[in-house]
Design a protein around this motif. Structure first.
Motif, PDB file in Angstrom:
ATOM      1  N   GLN A 259       0.836  -1.192   0.000  1.00 43.45           N
ATOM      2  CA  GLN A 259       0.000   0.000   0.000  1.00 43.45           C
ATOM      3  C   GLN A 259       0.878   1.253   0.000  1.00 43.45           C
ATOM      4  N   LEU A 261      -1.932   1.511  -3.132  1.00 45.89           N
ATOM      5  CA  LEU A 261      -2.034   1.173  -4.541  1.00 45.89           C
ATOM      6  C   LEU A 261      -2.784   2.278  -5.282  1.00 45.89           C
ATOM      7  N   THR A 295       1.727  -4.847  -6.190  1.00 41.88           N
ATOM      8  CA  THR A 295       2.554  -3.676  -5.891  1.00 41.88           C
ATOM      9  C   THR A 295       2.262  -2.545  -6.862  1.00 41.88           C
ATOM     10  N   PRO A 296       2.426  -1.300  -6.423  1.00 38.91           N
ATOM     11  CA  PRO A 296       2.401  -0.172  -7.376  1.00 38.91           C
ATOM     12  C   PRO A 296       3.678  -0.188  -8.201  1.00 38.91           C
ATOM     13  N   HIS A 314       4.109   5.582  -9.971  1.00 41.15           N
ATOM     14  CA  HIS A 314       3.040   4.719  -9.474  1.00 41.15           C
ATOM     15  C   HIS A 314       1.813   4.831 -10.373  1.00 41.15           C
ATOM     16  N   THR A 317      -0.286  -0.869 -11.736  1.00 40.90           N
ATOM     17  CA  THR A 317      -0.319  -1.895 -10.696  1.00 40.90           C
ATOM     18  C   THR A 317       0.226  -3.195 -11.272  1.00 40.90           C
TER      19      THR A 317
END
Length: 392
Positions: A259, A261, A295-296, A314, A317
């Motif tokens: 987090q 995301l 994960t981002p 970011h 995803t």
């Protein structure tokens, strides 16, 4: 057509083609753009009003295995001795110079070169005026290998589908015919077992038909993506819970979510299809713990050094699914996402990963396969955030 004089060199013939005035209405775009016959990807053969070859480009020489120097200056039927599939001489059948004056050419068809090699041939008859004499015959040649690969792929698809359909349909037909003929002889438990088998086989047929429809849409570029907000962590959790409910031990799955995301906009049904396929492969063909990392990451459309801000870094995803089994052999890595590839002989049509790749790419994402830290297979797909334009 008789045999003309030979021995003219390529430079003279090329100059002859360039300096000949174009017929009225014919565009000389090749000269305007600085293009020559050898720049064309297909074979090009041009004959003048006397049937002598005045252009024989590099692709034509490669396809026919005849050097351009040998073809230039010869009569077209001698330089390019084509036959149809029944062994008839094609130039005698079509007679471009003496045939019907309203003909403008010949559509593409399979013809044979000496030795029986097939080529795709089409021709255009160039005239100064409608119904006038032919001043050029322009012939296009294409190798048939690419088309044959496509035909083999289609034939393989049909054979696979027929095989996969035959088994469940045989079961459905056998159980329903038995129940109809001998209904009173079976107990309720026996009837239930037969009907459950019929139901499972009907689901199998439905899934296969859905896969075929997906392949058709992917191959034609018509796969529609209906983007909505997707909680990818919750979607993976639902799949894990379904496996646990069906009897898999809960400790076989490890879900890790980093987090925060970015909010992901994607087609939830198609993302479920991707997750279902990757998790099923890990459970069925892998061993040990199945680990899912969310994960981002940077957008798959950007290079790492382009991600100069936190937002750019970011903008996507990534989901990684890995197991601890034997993994995929190195020599098979480049075939994983092709049709009919199977990691083992334990069932499946070999179409799932091909569809997964098509779905991910339809979202603007990427998918890769490699070796997991634990030695098993590792699939990683990355989806861009892709907020719909009307919300920007």
């Amino acid at each position: 057509m008789g045999v003309g004089t030979s021995g003219a060199n390529n430079a003279l013939r090329a100059r002859d083609v360039r300096e000949t005035p174009a017929p009225r209405g014919e565009q000389r775009f090749g000269a305007d753009l600085g293009l020559g016959p050898d720049d064309l990807p297909d074979g090009l053969v041009v004959a003048d009003e006397h049937g002598r070859v005045i252009c024989f480009n590099a692709a034509a020489a490669r396809i026919t295995a005849v050097p351009a120097a040998e073809a230039l200056g010869r009569q077209l039927d001698a330089a390019l001795p084509l036959e149809d599939l029944e062994g008839r001489r094609w130039w005698q059948l079509t007679d471009p110079y003496g045939g019907l004056a309203i003909r403008v050419g010949q559509p593409e068809r399979n013809l044979l070169l000496p030795g029986g090699r097939e080529v795709l041939v089409s021709a255009r008859y160039v005239r100064d005026r409608p119904t006038g004499p032919v001043r050029r015959v322009v012939v296009s040649l294409r190798d048939t290998e690419a088309r044959r690969r496509t035909e083999r792929s289609h034939a393989e698809l049909i054979a696979t589908v027929a095989h996969e359909l035959r088994s469940p349909l045989t079961s459905v037909k056998g159980f329903t015919a038995t129940l109809l003929a001998k209904w009173e002889r079976f107990t309720d438990d026996q009837k239930r077992l037969m009907l459950e088998t019929v139901d499972a086989d009907a689901d199998r047929v439905t899934r296969l038909i859905a896969e075929l429809l997906d392949i058709s849409r992917i191959d034609s570029g018509r796969l529609e993506v209906r983007r909505q907000p997707v909680d990818i962590g919750a979607a993976v959790g639902r799949h894990i819970q379904a496996y646990v409910t069906s009897g898999q031990p809960a400790d076989r799955f490890l879900l890790r979510v980093e987090q925060p995301l970015p909010q992901l906009w994607a087609d939830p049904d198609k993302i479920d299809q991707v997750l279902s396929n990757l998790l099923e492969n890990a459970v069925r063909h892998g061993e040990g713990t199945v680990t899912i990392d969310i994960t981002p990451s940077a957008s798959p459309r950007e290079r790492p050094d382009d991600a100069t801000s936190a937002t750019a870094a970011h903008a996507a995803t990534s989901v990684t699914v890995s197991d601890e089994g034997a993994g995929i052999p190195e020599e098979s890595m480049n075939r994983v996402f092709t049709r009919f590839w199977r990691g083992s002989k334990r069932g499946g049509t070999g179409l799932g990963l091909y569809i997964v790749k098509g779905i991910v790419e339809a979202h603007g994402g990427t998918i890769t396969v490699g070796r997991a830290p634990g030695g098993g297979a590792e699939f990683r797909f990355t989806l861009p955030v892709s907020t719909p334009a009307y919300l920007l």
